[in-house]
Structures are given as structure tokens and as C-alpha cells.
Design a protein around this motif. Structure first.
Motif, PDB file in Angstrom:
ATOM      1  N   GLU A   1       0.838  -1.334  -0.013  1.00  0.00           N
ATOM      2  CA  GLU A   1       0.047   0.041  -0.131  1.00  0.00           C
ATOM      3  C   GLU A   1       0.956   1.129  -0.099  1.00  0.00           C
ATOM      4  O   GLU A   1       0.343   2.468  -0.137  1.00  0.00           O
ATOM      5  CB  GLU A   1      -0.874  -0.060   1.144  1.00  0.00           C
ATOM      6  N   TYR A   2       2.032   1.244   0.196  1.00  0.00           N
ATOM      7  CA  TYR A   2       3.112   2.201   0.133  1.00  0.00           C
ATOM      8  C   TYR A   2       4.057   2.165  -0.634  1.00  0.00           C
ATOM      9  O   TYR A   2       5.021   2.941  -0.880  1.00  0.00           O
ATOM     10  CB  TYR A   2       3.720   2.311   1.690  1.00  0.00           C
ATOM     11  N   ALA A   3       3.756   1.104  -1.683  1.00  0.00           N
ATOM     12  CA  ALA A   3       4.870   0.980  -2.807  1.00  0.00           C
ATOM     13  C   ALA A   3       5.452   2.119  -3.769  1.00  0.00           C
ATOM     14  O   ALA A   3       6.601   2.325  -4.234  1.00  0.00           O
ATOM     15  CB  ALA A   3       4.290  -0.134  -3.758  1.00  0.00           C
ATOM     16  N   ASP A  15       9.019   6.993   1.180  1.00  0.00           N
ATOM     17  CA  ASP A  15       9.301   7.992   2.205  1.00  0.00           C
ATOM     18  C   ASP A  15       7.908   8.074   3.372  1.00  0.00           C
ATOM     19  O   ASP A  15       8.336   8.543   4.660  1.00  0.00           O
ATOM     20  CB  ASP A  15       9.792   9.401   1.804  1.00  0.00           C
ATOM     21  N   ALA A  16       6.811   8.065   2.706  1.00  0.00           N
ATOM     22  CA  ALA A  16       5.609   8.152   3.624  1.00  0.00           C
ATOM     23  C   ALA A  16       5.680   7.045   4.533  1.00  0.00           C
ATOM     24  O   ALA A  16       5.085   7.163   5.657  1.00  0.00           O
ATOM     25  CB  ALA A  16       4.224   8.276   2.927  1.00  0.00           C
ATOM     26  N   ASP A  54       7.919   7.580   7.187  1.00  0.00           N
ATOM     27  CA  ASP A  54       7.280   8.576   8.165  1.00  0.00           C
ATOM     28  C   ASP A  54       6.236   7.847   9.306  1.00  0.00           C
ATOM     29  O   ASP A  54       6.617   7.985  10.478  1.00  0.00           O
ATOM     30  CB  ASP A  54       6.341   9.587   7.656  1.00  0.00           C
ATOM     31  N   LEU A  55       5.604   6.573   8.760  1.00  0.00           N
ATOM     32  CA  LEU A  55       5.010   5.969   9.595  1.00  0.00           C
ATOM     33  C   LEU A  55       5.800   5.165  10.634  1.00  0.00           C
ATOM     34  O   LEU A  55       5.378   5.006  11.882  1.00  0.00           O
ATOM     35  CB  LEU A  55       4.043   4.991   8.578  1.00  0.00           C
ATOM     36  N   VAL A  56       6.763   4.536  10.046  1.00  0.00           N
ATOM     37  CA  VAL A  56       7.714   3.583  10.907  1.00  0.00           C
ATOM     38  C   VAL A  56       8.325   4.518  12.257  1.00  0.00           C
ATOM     39  O   VAL A  56       8.363   3.965  13.078  1.00  0.00           O
ATOM     40  CB  VAL A  56       8.791   3.053  10.019  1.00  0.00           C
ATOM     41  N   THR A  57       8.866   5.650  11.591  1.00  0.00           N
ATOM     42  CA  THR A  57       9.517   6.325  12.781  1.00  0.00           C
ATOM     43  C   THR A  57       8.410   7.145  13.670  1.00  0.00           C
ATOM     44  O   THR A  57       8.638   8.090  14.688  1.00  0.00           O
ATOM     45  CB  THR A  57      10.405   7.462  12.054  1.00  0.00           C
ATOM     46  N   PHE A  87      15.273  -0.690   2.256  1.00  0.00           N
ATOM     47  CA  PHE A  87      15.485   0.760   2.466  1.00  0.00           C
ATOM     48  C   PHE A  87      16.879   1.027   1.990  1.00  0.00           C
ATOM     49  O   PHE A  87      17.888   0.410   2.309  1.00  0.00           O
ATOM     50  CB  PHE A  87      15.134   0.988   3.876  1.00  0.00           C
ATOM     51  N   THR A  88      16.803   2.504   1.738  1.00  0.00           N
ATOM     52  CA  THR A  88      18.168   3.054   1.421  1.00  0.00           C
ATOM     53  C   THR A  88      18.973   3.312   2.694  1.00  0.00           C
ATOM     54  O   THR A  88      18.173   3.441   3.704  1.00  0.00           O
ATOM     55  CB  THR A  88      17.893   4.463   0.697  1.00  0.00           C
ATOM     56  N   THR A  89      20.274   3.738   2.540  1.00  0.00           N
ATOM     57  CA  THR A  89      21.263   3.924   3.749  1.00  0.00           C
ATOM     58  C   THR A  89      20.586   5.272   4.326  1.00  0.00           C
ATOM     59  O   THR A  89      20.394   5.378   5.582  1.00  0.00           O
ATOM     60  CB  THR A  89      22.582   4.402   3.383  1.00  0.00           C
TER      61      THR A  89
END
Length: 408
Positions: free
Chosen positions: A188-190, A194-195, A198-201, A224-226
Motif C-alpha cells: 500500500e506504500y509501494a 518515504d511516507a 514517516d509511519l515507521v518513525t 530501504f536506502t542508507t
């Protein structure tokens, strides 16, 4: 509960010397110390006394201290005893099955990180009780094969509610819980990764941090990127969690210096490390956790453990129990693979699966058999620890004590 294990033919202590008994007068054991060059701190013709949840005494079998009151006596009959395995990387709270994916890989299809999403769908659809039952079933398998400490990661929910229930359920059986909301970006965030960060953090971390000790990120192509990883790990640190990292599994990465800078306890997988990565890790306290069950299941290249050890890096071995890339709960299998395929000696592999795992979890009370340590002890149906690699696939674990209680 007091237990005395005597007539141990070979005792792996992982201790440079055997301290005096805790709370007792130690027998004269001047010569009963491991050779300083022996990584596993091996003792012969030994005995171990357990009082309650901890080890009270280690010494010669013919010089055991007097024990007031009743106790259980276990005669090892000359067999080997090792510390309980410390599995510092697992994913045992999930639902579903990916046997078809495994079969496809065995037929030549390459592994890619996206397969995780099929487990996410099954896990979201499962009830708490179904997840709990699967977790406890796999934990029982781990215990039966000599593992006495388990780390459990989330990462198969990827919504606030599902990640929270995974870490909450995991906490029922271990304090070593890792929040891995950044396993992959969900469908659903494919188009909005970055959104999702935002949810994870934000809300997800707020919900999961109270049940977790660690935070982890799968920093790879397709995940995930560095820079996203730095952001997530930093947020976790600000919530009181200590970072870990999945990295360099599928290819080279520039994330290793960043993880070391942030104080990561371990870098896991670590197949594709550069010379500068290796130098940086050797100069740090970060452990490299190798997961040979993954290479067995994915047909990827095994990491070169010999190169890492010779460079001075601390190594842990773990099963990485998960439905997609390493559906094994057998640390003995991982030890055999590490010896056969990764250039480790038997002693190095046993140490990595016990004391190395403890280092990866920043624990000093497990992975060793010495007075004051938690009484996590494995009695083998074999005369030496070498048989764990020498006889692969054979069930050699005869008895297991976890915090002083016999669980097998």
C-alpha cells in the motif's frame, strides 16, 4: 532447585579461567583452568553445580563441594556439555508458508526481498492466538535443539496494529525483542516509500518501542536506502532502542560506517563487505552475525567467516528462523554449515553460536558456563562438541537446562 552434573568428559565453558565458586569454598583446582589459547575454555573430567537459576560452581568431577539438602544428580557418563546456544536473529512470529518459493529457488529462481510481502499478507490475516501458537511451536523446536536464548524480530505486519501485536506477543517469551517495521515497504506504500518511513518513525515506533529492546532495518536494494535507514535507526535510538542492521546480504552497501557510528550491536548477513567495511568493523564493538541457513536456502554465496575472524571481527552465528529464506530452528545445522562452507573451525563455530550470540545481544550472563552465569546448559549425546559438525543432521542434544530448569 539444585542440580549437580558430574562425570562431564568435555566441558565447554567459553571462560578463560574458572572463577572461585560463588558462595562456597572452592576445592583446590589450581591446575583446573582452560588453556588461555583455547577459545572454548575446555575442561575435562568436570562437574557443574546449579543452584536456582544460576551456576554456583564449576570444577573437577572428583572434587565437588558438599551440598546441604536434597539435589538432583545427573551423571553425564563422559559426554560433552556446552553452554546453551544464543540465537540472536530470528523471525518466529508469522503466519503462512513459503515452501513453493523454496522449491522455485531450488529450481534456479533467484532470491529477491519482495517475497516477504506474501508472509505479511498471511500474518495480517492471522489471529493473535494463531501467531502465538506458531511462535511457541518454533521456540519449542529451538529449545529442543539446545537454544536457550532467542531474539525475535517483528517485520511481518507492517501496519501499526500488526507490528505492535507481533512485538507484544514476542515479549511473552523473550526480552530480546526487535522492532523491524522497516523490513520492506508494504504494497500500500509501494509508490510512497518515504511516507512509510514517516509511519515507521512515528506512530508505529511509538506503539512498538514499549515492547522492544532493539530496532532493526533491512537496508538493501528492494528494501530501504542508507539514508532512510539512518533516519529510522536514529528515531529508534531516541526512543531508547539499540540499533541492529540487516545489510550486505544481496550486494555491497555504504551503510556499514553509518551503523557503526550509531552504535549498532550487530550487522547481520554481511556477505558483501568491502575491505574498508571489514577494517571499520574490526575497530568497533559491532558484532557480525552470520546466518548460514540463509545461504543454504537461497543458494547465495556463503560469507567468508575466515576472512572476518582473521581481521579481528567478533562473529555470532544464528538460525534466522523465518518462512522464506531459512526455515530451520537447528543451531547444530548452522554450526555444521559454518564449518563446512564458511571456513570456521569447530571451536570458532561453537563459540559464535554461544558467546558470540551473547555479544551480539550485549549480554554477559549467557553463552558461558561459569559461576554467576545463568544456568543455560546443554548435555550432548556425544563425547565432544566436534560431533555437532562431524555428525550433521543427527539429534545429539540429550538434555537442556534453561535458567536452571530442565526443558528437555
Amino acid at each position: 532447585m539444585t542440580t549437580l552434573i558430574t562425570n562431564i568428559g568435555e566441558l565447554t565453558t567459553n571462560a578463560g579461567a574458572v572463577p572461585d565458586a560463588v558462595g562456597r569454598a572452592a576445592p583446590d583446582a589450581t591446575d583446573f583452568v582452560p588453556d588461555a589459547a583455547d577459545l572454548c575454555g575446555t575442561l575435562h573430567n568436570a562437574a557443574v553445580l546449579v543452584e536456582g537459576t544460576h551456576i554456583a560452581w564449576v570444577g573437577p568431577a572428583d572434587a565437588t563441594p558438599e551440598i546441604p539438602g536434597g539435589y538432583e544428580h545427573v551423571d553425564a557418563a563422559g559426554a560433552a556439555v556446552i553452554p546453551g546456544f544464543v540465537d540472536s536473529h530470528s523471525h518466529i512470529v508469522f503466519a503462512g508458508d513459503r515452501a513453493t518459493e523454496f522449491e522455485a529457488r531450488m529450481a534456479g529462481e533467484p532470491y529477491a526481498a519482495g517475497g516477504i510481502r506474501s508472509t505479511v499478507a498471511a500474518t495480517r490475516a492471522a489471529s493473535d492466538e494463531q501467531l502465538r501458537h506458531r511462535m511457541r511451536t518454533l521456540a519449542a523446536e529451538l529449545y529442543a535443539q539446545g537454544t536457550t536464548t532467542i531474539e525475535i524480530k517483528s517485520g511481518y505486519g507492517l501496519t501499526v496494529a500488526d507490528e505492535e501485536r507481533i512485538v507484544r506477543i514476542a515479549r511473552e517469551i523473550t526480552p530480546e525483542v526487535t522492532f523491524l517495521g522497516a523490513h520492506v515497504v508494504p504494497e500500500e506504500y509501494a509508490d510512497r516509500p518515504d511516507a512509510y518511513v514517516d509511519l515507521v518513525t512515528g506512530a508505529m515506533l511509538d506503539a512498538c518501542a514499549p515492547h522492544s529492546r532493539w530496532i532493526d532495518v533491512f537496508c538493501e536494494t528492494g528494501a530501504f536506502t542508507t539514508e532512510q535507514t539512518r533516519r529510522i535507526l536514529t528515531a529508534g535510538i531516541n526512543h531508547g532502542l539499540t540499533p541492529r542492521l540487516h545489510a550486505a546480504q544481496l550486494g555491497p552497501t555504504d551503510a556499514i560506517p553509518m551503523a557503526i557510528e550509531l552504535g549498532a550491536a550487530s550487522i547481520d548477513h554481511a556477505t558483501h563487505l568491502s575491505d574498508s567495511d571489514i577494517a571499520a568493523l574490526a575497530a568497533s564493538e559491532t558484532v557480525v552475525t552470520l546466518l548460514p541457513g540463509v545461504e543454504f536456502s537461497t543458494r547465495q554465496t556463503y560469507p567468508n567467516a575466515r576472512h572476518l575472524i582473521d581481521a579481528g571481527i567478533t562473529i555470532a552465528l544464528a538460525c534466522d528462523t523465518n518462512p522464506g529464506t531459512s526455515y530451520t530452528t537447528s543451531m547444530p545445522l548452522c554450526i555444521a554449515l559454518a564449518v563446512r562452507e564458511m571456513g570456521m573451525t569447530v571451536s570458532e563455530a561453537i563459540w559464535a553460536a554461544t558467546a558470540g550470540g551473547a555479544r551480539a545481544l550485549r549480554r554477559t550472563d549467557i553463552g558461558i558456563v561459569t559461576p554467576g552465569a545463568r544456568a543455560d546448559i546443554v548435555l550432548l549425546r556425544a563425547p565432544s562438541r566436534t560431533h555437532l559438525a562431524y555428525r550433521p543432521g543427527v539429534p545429539l542434544v540429550d538434555a537442556v537446562w534453561r535458567a536452571g530448569s530442565r526443558v528437555r
